[in-house]
Design a protein around this motif. Structure first.
Motif, PDB file in Angstrom:
ATOM      1  N   LEU A   1      22.963 -13.063   1.436  1.00 24.08           N
ATOM      2  CA  LEU A   1      22.575 -14.079   0.632  1.00 24.08           C
ATOM      3  C   LEU A   1      23.041 -15.566   1.514  1.00 24.08           C
ATOM      4  O   LEU A   1      23.949 -15.690   1.736  1.00 24.08           O
ATOM      5  CB  LEU A   1      23.642 -13.989  -0.783  1.00 24.08           C
ATOM      6  CG  LEU A   1      23.434 -13.178  -1.626  1.00 24.08           C
ATOM      7  CD1 LEU A   1      24.265 -13.333  -2.697  1.00 24.08           C
ATOM      8  CD2 LEU A   1      21.838 -13.390  -2.190  1.00 24.08           C
ATOM      9  N   PRO A   2      21.878 -16.347   1.643  1.00 22.59           N
ATOM     10  CA  PRO A   2      22.095 -17.631   2.177  1.00 22.59           C
ATOM     11  C   PRO A   2      22.632 -18.556   1.326  1.00 22.59           C
ATOM     12  O   PRO A   2      22.769 -18.252  -0.009  1.00 22.59           O
ATOM     13  CB  PRO A   2      20.669 -17.953   2.535  1.00 22.59           C
ATOM     14  CG  PRO A   2      19.882 -17.322   1.631  1.00 22.59           C
ATOM     15  CD  PRO A   2      20.644 -15.938   1.303  1.00 22.59           C
ATOM     16  N   GLU A   3      23.281 -19.795   1.704  1.00 20.87           N
ATOM     17  CA  GLU A   3      23.632 -20.471   0.845  1.00 20.87           C
ATOM     18  C   GLU A   3      22.928 -21.098  -0.334  1.00 20.87           C
ATOM     19  O   GLU A   3      23.394 -21.241  -1.629  1.00 20.87           O
ATOM     20  CB  GLU A   3      24.072 -21.899   1.411  1.00 20.87           C
ATOM     21  CG  GLU A   3      25.237 -21.881   2.380  1.00 20.87           C
ATOM     22  CD  GLU A   3      24.923 -21.489   3.721  1.00 20.87           C
ATOM     23  OE1 GLU A   3      23.510 -21.018   3.959  1.00 20.87           O
ATOM     24  OE2 GLU A   3      25.707 -21.659   4.989  1.00 20.87           O
ATOM     25  N   PHE A   4      21.443 -21.165  -0.446  1.00 24.45           N
ATOM     26  CA  PHE A   4      20.745 -21.630  -1.465  1.00 24.45           C
ATOM     27  C   PHE A   4      20.662 -20.479  -2.475  1.00 24.45           C
ATOM     28  O   PHE A   4      20.107 -20.530  -3.656  1.00 24.45           O
ATOM     29  CB  PHE A   4      19.228 -22.027  -0.934  1.00 24.45           C
ATOM     30  CG  PHE A   4      18.504 -21.008  -0.265  1.00 24.45           C
ATOM     31  CD1 PHE A   4      17.903 -20.165  -0.842  1.00 24.45           C
ATOM     32  CD2 PHE A   4      18.441 -21.020   0.920  1.00 24.45           C
ATOM     33  CE1 PHE A   4      17.006 -19.117  -0.300  1.00 24.45           C
ATOM     34  CE2 PHE A   4      17.863 -20.056   1.918  1.00 24.45           C
ATOM     35  CZ  PHE A   4      17.008 -19.100   1.080  1.00 24.45           C
ATOM     36  N   LEU A   5      21.085 -19.290  -2.283  1.00 27.60           N
ATOM     37  CA  LEU A   5      21.178 -18.130  -3.238  1.00 27.60           C
ATOM     38  C   LEU A   5      22.515 -17.929  -3.870  1.00 27.60           C
ATOM     39  O   LEU A   5      22.745 -17.256  -4.916  1.00 27.60           O
ATOM     40  CB  LEU A   5      20.576 -16.947  -2.821  1.00 27.60           C
ATOM     41  CG  LEU A   5      18.896 -17.138  -2.400  1.00 27.60           C
ATOM     42  CD1 LEU A   5      18.448 -15.709  -1.959  1.00 27.60           C
ATOM     43  CD2 LEU A   5      18.308 -17.320  -3.690  1.00 27.60           C
ATOM     44  N   ASP A   6      23.421 -18.131  -2.930  1.00 25.90           N
ATOM     45  CA  ASP A   6      25.005 -17.819  -3.073  1.00 25.90           C
ATOM     46  C   ASP A   6      25.734 -18.756  -4.179  1.00 25.90           C
ATOM     47  O   ASP A   6      25.592 -20.182  -3.868  1.00 25.90           O
ATOM     48  CB  ASP A   6      25.645 -17.875  -1.887  1.00 25.90           C
ATOM     49  CG  ASP A   6      27.125 -17.328  -2.137  1.00 25.90           C
ATOM     50  OD1 ASP A   6      27.674 -17.333  -3.234  1.00 25.90           O
ATOM     51  OD2 ASP A   6      27.488 -16.740  -0.911  1.00 25.90           O
ATOM     52  N   GLU A   7      26.183 -18.408  -5.397  1.00 27.38           N
ATOM     53  CA  GLU A   7      26.631 -19.355  -6.300  1.00 27.38           C
ATOM     54  C   GLU A   7      27.709 -20.213  -5.917  1.00 27.38           C
ATOM     55  O   GLU A   7      27.940 -21.275  -6.405  1.00 27.38           O
ATOM     56  CB  GLU A   7      27.022 -18.319  -7.536  1.00 27.38           C
ATOM     57  CG  GLU A   7      25.887 -17.835  -8.545  1.00 27.38           C
ATOM     58  CD  GLU A   7      26.482 -17.389  -9.724  1.00 27.38           C
ATOM     59  OE1 GLU A   7      27.217 -18.093 -10.294  1.00 27.38           O
ATOM     60  OE2 GLU A   7      25.984 -16.058 -10.220  1.00 27.38           O
ATOM     61  N   GLU A   8      28.367 -19.714  -5.086  1.00 28.52           N
ATOM     62  CA  GLU A   8      29.420 -20.578  -4.215  1.00 28.52           C
ATOM     63  C   GLU A   8      28.982 -21.826  -3.554  1.00 28.52           C
ATOM     64  O   GLU A   8      29.655 -22.904  -3.556  1.00 28.52           O
ATOM     65  CB  GLU A   8      30.088 -19.413  -3.416  1.00 28.52           C
ATOM     66  CG  GLU A   8      31.525 -20.457  -2.945  1.00 28.52           C
ATOM     67  CD  GLU A   8      32.253 -19.318  -1.981  1.00 28.52           C
ATOM     68  OE1 GLU A   8      33.300 -19.976  -1.027  1.00 28.52           O
ATOM     69  OE2 GLU A   8      31.842 -18.139  -1.817  1.00 28.52           O
TER      70      GLU A   8
END
Length: 514
Positions: free
Chosen positions: A310-317
């Motif tokens: 998961l890249p940042e644009f999919l990672d809820e964090e």
């Protein structure tokens, strides 16, 4: 007359016997665990460098095999795999035809087209029905089967079809277009032209534009366990990478890879890559101009599996760092899809990716993503992409773009295509003008094995970070045989001819010196 005919048959059998001795006496090693006969024969093809032709019905319903072979003759190995004495092996050159004994004497004299008795090679171009423009990276697959390819940048494709699939249906899919389906047995020619028609969304579907795009992103991630395989798989993939300087090819590599891909439930599990075939071409006159090594390659393709990594644009964090917008409702594979645009929030310290994600409206599966970096922040990224630099050169990225897509097979989505394109401006202190380097790498899945998955032994595999720069082989246009591949663009084909000519001239020069 009959005596002459009998004599001819005897002479023909004697000729074939010599060929059999040459091939069937070849010694091989083999390690099979819960493997079908068909898969075992595929393994033997690789190890013995031969081709098998047979009627698939001969082995239908047979039990899987468990067998370890060490340095045994091919004839002995085949008898262990196929102990049925009603079947025999007819050998011609590198081709082994498996037939009932009663039919052995009636096999016609072989021709050069024997490799295509079991495989039909299809090729062609995919275009827009109205504009006639080519459609690059169109997904092509057999309905419900783990076999397929994609078109190249020029909309061209090449696909080998086994005799087992000749009555199946080819499906052509492209975002924003209706699927085109063709029954393979109805094709009169092996060269086909396919035209796709744009698809339009009904008013009822347009109303769902009010959905919150960030909520859709989160829901898609939460549904990964439903939409993607939760067991390990074996992928056969075509891989290609190239390096150019000032738009002229320096390096061109292509390979067929066998990949052990761990399940989507274990994102941190290592994946193993085995090289089935590979070849690489250098323009030797330009190699000394390479002063840095670019990141990418096989590892880059595997990391582009954004559902698994998961890249940042999919990672809820990290999604709070982005702005999301539902840009459109389109179609893919005759289903409606959300097109969600994402951009980093203004004034962030670190440059982040921006682009589009395509999510099916029904099951919220991520089917495609296109993304890259803002051109105004490229100078901050050079250390991320240059592995090896030089004190004499300054390197600045100018384009960094990626594409990844997935294919639906019986309700589960598998990695279909991953590609990266990177361009750099390089200034050498001793030279007046800058040079422009670019590298591209892409991987397309051509076959998927979901049952009897093999985890390749570590010593058989390569590290995904491996760079194939130590192997120099000539480019043979017939090299791939029945293995599916992405057709090179015409510009690449021209470059290959030029590079080959250069290599031949150098080889001639060396022979004259010797």
């Amino acid at each position: 007359m009959k005596k002459h005919t009998i004599l001819f048959i005897l002479l023909l059998l004697c000729f074939n016997l010599k060929a059999q001795i040459h091939l069937l006496d070849k010694k091989i090693n083999l390690d099979l665990t819960e493997t079908t006969i068909e898969s075992a024969l595929d393994s033997i093809e690789q190890k013995a460098q031969c081709y098998f032709t047979y009627n698939a019905e001969l082995f239908k319903g047979r039990e899987t095999l468990n067998l370890t072979i060490k340095n045994e003759k091919l004839s002995s190995v085949l008898r262990k795999l196929i102990p049925d004495k009603a079947l025999n092996f007819h050998v011609t050159k590198k081709h082994i035809v498996i037939v009932p004994v009663k039919e052995a004497l009636y096999i016609p004299a072989p021709k050069e087209i024997i490799p295509y008795i079991s495989y039909r090679k299809l090729s062609g171009t995919v275009r827009d029905l109205n504009s006639k423009e080519v459609l690059p990276y169109t997904s092509i697959g057999i309905r419900g089967k783990h076999l397929g390819t994609i078109t190249n940048q020029d909309g061209e494709f090449s696909l080998s079809i086994s005799s087992e699939n000749l009555n199946d249906t080819l499906v052509f899919s492209y975002v924003g277009y209706k699927n085109e389906e063709i029954v393979i047995s109805n094709l009169k020619n092996n060269q086909i032209e396919v035209e796709l028609k744009e698809d339009f969304i009904s008013l009822q579907e347009v109303i769902i534009r009010n959905n919150d795009p960030l909520a859709l992103i989160h829901a898609a991630v939460h549904n990964i366990h439903k939409n993607y395989p939760q067991k390990s798989t074996n992928l056969t993939s075509f891989y290609r990478e190239s390096v150019t300087k000032n738009n002229k090819y320096m390096i061109y590599l292509e390979s067929v890879l066998d990949i052990y891909k761990s399940s989507y439930s274990h994102s941190d599990a290592l994946e193993r890559v085995k090289v089935f075939k590979s070849r690489k071409i250098y323009d030797v006159s330009r190699l000394d101009t390479i002063s840095f090594r670019l990141k990418g390659g096989i590892k880059g393709c595997l990391q582009l599996d954004i559902v698994k990594n998961l890249p940042e644009f999919l990672d809820e964090e990290y999604t709070h760092l982005y702005n999301y917008r539902l840009a459109d409702i389109s179609t893919y594979n005759n289903r409606s899809v959300y097109v969600i645009e994402f951009k980093p929030r203004p004034k962030l310290r670190e440059p982040l990716l921006e682009g589009r994600v395509f999510i099916e409206t029904n099951n919220l599966a991520i089917i495609r993503a296109e993304f890259g970096y803002d051109k105004y922040r490229m100078n901050e990224l050079k250390d991320r992409f240059v592995v090896k630099g030089s004190a004499r050169t300054k390197t600045k990225p100018s384009i960094i773009n990626y594409i990844v897509s997935y294919r639906d097979i019986n309700g589960k989505y598998y990695l279909n295509h991953a590609m990266g394109n990177l361009k750099f401006k390089v200034k050498n202190k001793k030279k007046l003008f800058s040079s422009y380097f670019s590298t591209s790498f892409e991987m397309a899945t051509t076959n998927i094995k979901a049952d009897n998955v093999i985890k390749y032994r570590y010593r058989e595999t390569i590290k995904p970070t491996t760079i194939f720069s130590n192997h120099r082989t000539s480019y043979d246009p017939t090299f791939w045989g029945k293995n599916n591949f992405i057709k090179p663009e015409e510009s690449i084909q021209d470059a290959l001819k030029r590079i080959n000519n250069s290599m031949q001239q150098i080889a001639l020069g060396k022979s004259e010196v010797n």
